[in-house]
Design an enzyme around this catalytic site. Structure first.
Site, mmCIF file in Angstrom:
data_model
loop_
_atom_site.group_PDB
_atom_site.id
_atom_site.type_symbol
_atom_site.label_atom_id
_atom_site.label_comp_id
_atom_site.label_asym_id
_atom_site.label_seq_id
_atom_site.Cartn_x
_atom_site.Cartn_y
_atom_site.Cartn_z
ATOM 1 N N ASP A 21 -26.970 31.907 93.213
ATOM 2 C CA ASP A 21 -27.541 32.093 94.550
ATOM 3 C C ASP A 21 -29.039 32.376 94.379
ATOM 4 O O ASP A 21 -29.544 32.541 93.270
ATOM 5 C CB ASP A 21 -26.821 33.210 95.304
ATOM 6 C CG ASP A 21 -27.016 33.080 96.815
ATOM 7 O OD1 ASP A 21 -27.949 32.366 97.249
ATOM 8 O OD2 ASP A 21 -26.248 33.692 97.580
HETATM 9 C C1 NOJ Z 1 -28.769 32.945 99.955
HETATM 10 C C2 NOJ Z 1 -27.396 32.862 100.538
HETATM 11 O O1 NOJ Z 1 -26.597 33.925 100.037
HETATM 12 C C3 NOJ Z 1 -26.694 31.550 100.270
HETATM 13 O O2 NOJ Z 1 -25.505 31.526 101.006
HETATM 14 C C4 NOJ Z 1 -27.587 30.411 100.610
HETATM 15 O O3 NOJ Z 1 -26.890 29.198 100.408
HETATM 16 C C5 NOJ Z 1 -28.827 30.483 99.780
HETATM 17 N N1 NOJ Z 1 -29.527 31.722 100.079
HETATM 18 C C6 NOJ Z 1 -29.747 29.311 99.992
HETATM 19 O O4 NOJ Z 1 -30.359 29.398 101.227
#
Ligand code: NOJ
Length: 734
Positions: A264
């Site tokens: 993430d």
């Molecule tokens: C953080 C989030 O937790 C995740 O779900 C998301 O896909 C990513 N950022 C990218 O934006």
């Protein structure tokens, strides 16, 4: 490209170029896109950017084509870049939020929504979506429950795999035209942060992880999802991006996942904040050893992998393994033949927000509304009735939820606009959406909740005059769009005081109140239950949400949603969910006899509205459960049957749910677990037999030795219209 050709290409790559494939830059390095995480100074050189294998959050066919052309020209081997983005409940045609989709109990609805999102986003040049989110969600304080499909492992698994199929299609060899590669997230256990605070520590026993949390991820893997995203949280005090057991043993060896693992946003860098790495270099080492292929939005891989390999701390074979998987994904998307994939400005115009997409979103939204209360058949409203439509959502355009980051709210009709042809429906705002001083949340596309009324008393008075002069009041209440979603945890689940005041005052002048609730999570709605005759939960229903509401409010469509997540009695109960363990001292409801039993002194144990609950405009009766035998051999099945009758005066759909309870096992089992459901539509007076086949597989669990088996003994089978049904029969497994 044939595998042999791909191998040839791969063999030409330098170590640095392979590492480049493992780096994902945020769009702002290309001066583009939404920022969906902390913007780190990554210290990247132009060369790093030129070699980065993927970018996130940049959209638009022409824009992406230009970026791809320039990138490939510069790239030493002309390898195309991957474009990823969060396409969650739609791209421009926004469907209801995932939690609402869960309430449809209809995987086909989720699949279709994902297919439409894929078609639109693919035309805009996107290759990969960061969806589905299969995190089991049982704590309404956690803002990201809006992005989940709720509290039940079985329902979550069905929904996650349906979404994967919708995004990717059924052809497992390639990601065909109009489709996206799906990225399952957030692996694992992200939905159980302590105290509901986003990004917080997760404490799950190994058994609970396997029983409740892993199954939905597993279903999505089985459906063929191409990527998996690691979660931010720790499990057993190990952050997922450094958890070799979780990524290599469980995900790859046990579940058989062979796609790309991506961190993430900045999660590898955050291993330093977690306190398990001294610096980015150590963080990169831990993550690559654990099996993370792509580093999203952090400098860790880009700045450190090369020297880690050169210093012998990371085997080069791990870089090869990761970079190869990424090239395989690019190949599955057909990017070596056509690096732009489906990007086409003409298709963007033709497909995005097409009539067919909007019609599908409207139908989907209507099927996700949950009717919690409907005293005296307040709903549907009749044509001749004079309606006062009041509240902060009566004329509000932000109906798509906080993850619709590419949506354009200006195409979403408000309820007022949707009712515009009907002179019998009049409007007043009544109050602001938030109390003065409540925090405003800038997120994603910077949609910020509106400011409080300057003259709150005048707004209230105007609304009360309208309420007094109406046959019925439709009171539109709820939380703002951006009060749920990422980094939007709440410790208080009540409606703002200004909205509660509006409700109280309205009830004094008109008792016929229908509340429509707009929210991204179950809220504490005790005052609403007390003062409103009818309650319809609309969640965040998307682009066509207001039109779908007119369909349901007027009875053109009957509501059929069921709660995919319990509504707590109050915040002190959270997390509250139906599949609890019994405890050694279950409370039976009598304070005198159950003095030393598991209970609260000041509130009931039961949620205000339980999982699986939802009414419609007709009534149903379900007969007693019958089984075709009382004893089941392991190699055999049992048929459980009820007769469902529509006892009301209009057509309606009931979701008949089957729950099982294993009465005595080597470890404590939930008081009930949903194992199957069927949606049945009946005309007035019609009845139908509804049959379920119980298999031995449905009775399996992780036993005392962690083997996934069934154990002989007594089982209860409950069949009914929600998770509290007492309609049951008993059988024995031999
Ligand atoms: C953080 C989030 O937790 C995740 O779900 C998301 O896909 C990513 N950022 C990218 O934006």
């Amino acid at each position: 490209m044939k595998t042999e050709e791909l191998k040839k290409l791969f063999d030409q790559l330098s170590l640095k170029e392979k590492i480049g494939q493992m780096v994902q830059i945020p769009g702002y390095f290309l001066s583009e896109g939404n920022i969906t995480g902390p913007a780190l100074d990554m210290g990247l050189t132009q060369e790093d950017i030129d070699l980065a294998g993927s970018v996130l959050s940049v959209i638009g066919a022409d824009r992406l084509k230009a970026i791809q052309t320039a990138y490939m020209e510069k790239h030493p081997h002309h390898i195309p870049m991957l474009f990823m983005a969060d396409i969650i409940n739609g791209y421009r045609t926004v469907f209801p939020i995932p939690l609402a989709q869960g309430c449809s109990f209809d995987p086909a609805l989720a699949e279709n929504g994902a297919a439409i999102a894929a078609e639109e986003a693919a035309a805009a040049g996107i290759h990969v979506t960061f969806s589905p989110m299969a995190d089991l969600s049982r704590d309404a304080r956690w803002g990201r429950v809006m992005e989940s499909t709720g509290e039940d492992p079985y329902l979550n698994g069905l929904m996650a795999s349906a979404m994967v199929q919708g995004y990717q299609g059924m052809d497992h060899e390639t990601i065909p035209e109009g489709k996206l590669a799906a990225c399952l997230k957030h692996y694992a256990g992200y939905g159980a942060p302590t105290a509901g605070r986003d990004y917080n520590t997760v404490e799950l026993s190994a058994r609970t992880l396997r029983e409740d949390y892993l199954p939905a991820y597993q279903r999505a893997v089985e459906a063929g999802c191409d990527l998996v995203m690691t979660s931010f949280n720790t499990l057993d005090r190990i952050p997922s991006s450094a958890n070799r057991w979780l990524l290599r043993e469980v995900l790859r060896d046990e579940m058989g996942f062979d796609g790309v693992v991506i961190s993430d946003w900045a999660a590898i860098h955050e291993l330093v904040e977690h306190g398990i790495a001294a610096d980015d270099r150590e963080a990169a080492k831990l993550a690559v050893l654990a099996g993370v292929d792509i580093d999203m939005a952090s400098p860790a891989y880009c700045r450190n992998l090369l020297s880690l390999v050169k210093d012998g701390e990371v085997p080069e074979s791990l870089i090869d393994e990761a970079a190869w998987r990424i090239l395989v994904l690019k190949n599955r998307l057909g990017l070596f033949e056509n690096p732009y994939k489906d990007a086409s400005a003409a298709d963007e115009t033709a497909k995005i927000l097409s009539d067919a997409h909007r019609a599908a979103a409207r139908k989907a939204a209507a099927d996700t509304f949950v009717l919690l209360k409907n005293d005296n058949a307040l709903l549907p409203i009749r044509q001749e009735e004079r309606i006062g439509c009041i509240g902060p959502y009566a004329d509000r355009r932000q109906l798509s939820g906080s993850w619709s980051i590419f949506a354009d709210d200006s195409v979403t009709e408000t309820l007022r606009e949707a009712f515009s042809g009907d002179a019998n429906v009049r409007f007043a705002k009544g109050c602001s959406i938030l109390d003065p001083g409540a925090p405003r949340v800038p997120f994603g596309a910077q949609k910020i909740a509106d400011e409080p009324e300057t003259d709150a008393d005048a707004a209230l008075e105007e609304a009360l005059r309208l309420a007094a002069d109406s046959d019925k009041v439709i009171l539109t209440l709820g939380e703002p769009n951006d009060y749920s979603g990422e980094a939007a945890s709440r410790a208080n689940l009540t409606l703002p005081e200004c909205q509660q005041r509006l409700l109280r005052e309205t009830a004094k002048v008109n008792p016929n109140i229908v509340v429509i609730l707009f929210c991204g999570r179950p809220l504490d709605i005790r005052p609403v239950k007390e003062l409103a005759g009818a309650i319809l939960v609309a969640w965040f229903p998307g682009t066509e949400g207001a039109l779908a509401l007119t369909d349901v409010l007027t009875g053109k469509t009957a509501p059929s949603g069921k709660l995919a997540m319990s509504f707590p009695y109050c915040v002190g109960q959270t997390p509250v969910f139906y599949a609890q363990l019994s405890t050694g001292r279950p409370f039976h409801g009598d304070f005198r006899t159950d003095r030393f039993h598991s209970k609260y002194l000041d509130i009931p144990n039961e949620p205000l509205y339980p999982f699986g609950y939802g009414l419609t405009y007709t009534s149903f009766e379900c007969s007693a459960v019958t089984l075709n035998k009382a004893v089941m051999e392991k190699s055999d099945t049992i048929h459980a049957c009820v007769t469902l009758a529509n006892t009301g005066s209009v057509k309606g759909t009931e979701t008949v749910q089957l729950y099982i309870h294993d009465c005595a096992a080597s470890v404590a089992r939930p008081v009930r677990e949903m194992k199957a459901f069927k949606k049945v539509t009946l005309s007035p007076g019609e009845s139908k037999n509804v049959e379920f086949v119980i298999t031995e597989e449905m009775l399996r669990f992780h036993d005392i030795g962690m083997n996934f088996v069934s154990e002989p003994g007594r089982f209860e089978v409950f069949i009914g219209s929600d998770s509290t049904t007492e309609n049951k029969a008993v059988f024995e497994l031999k």
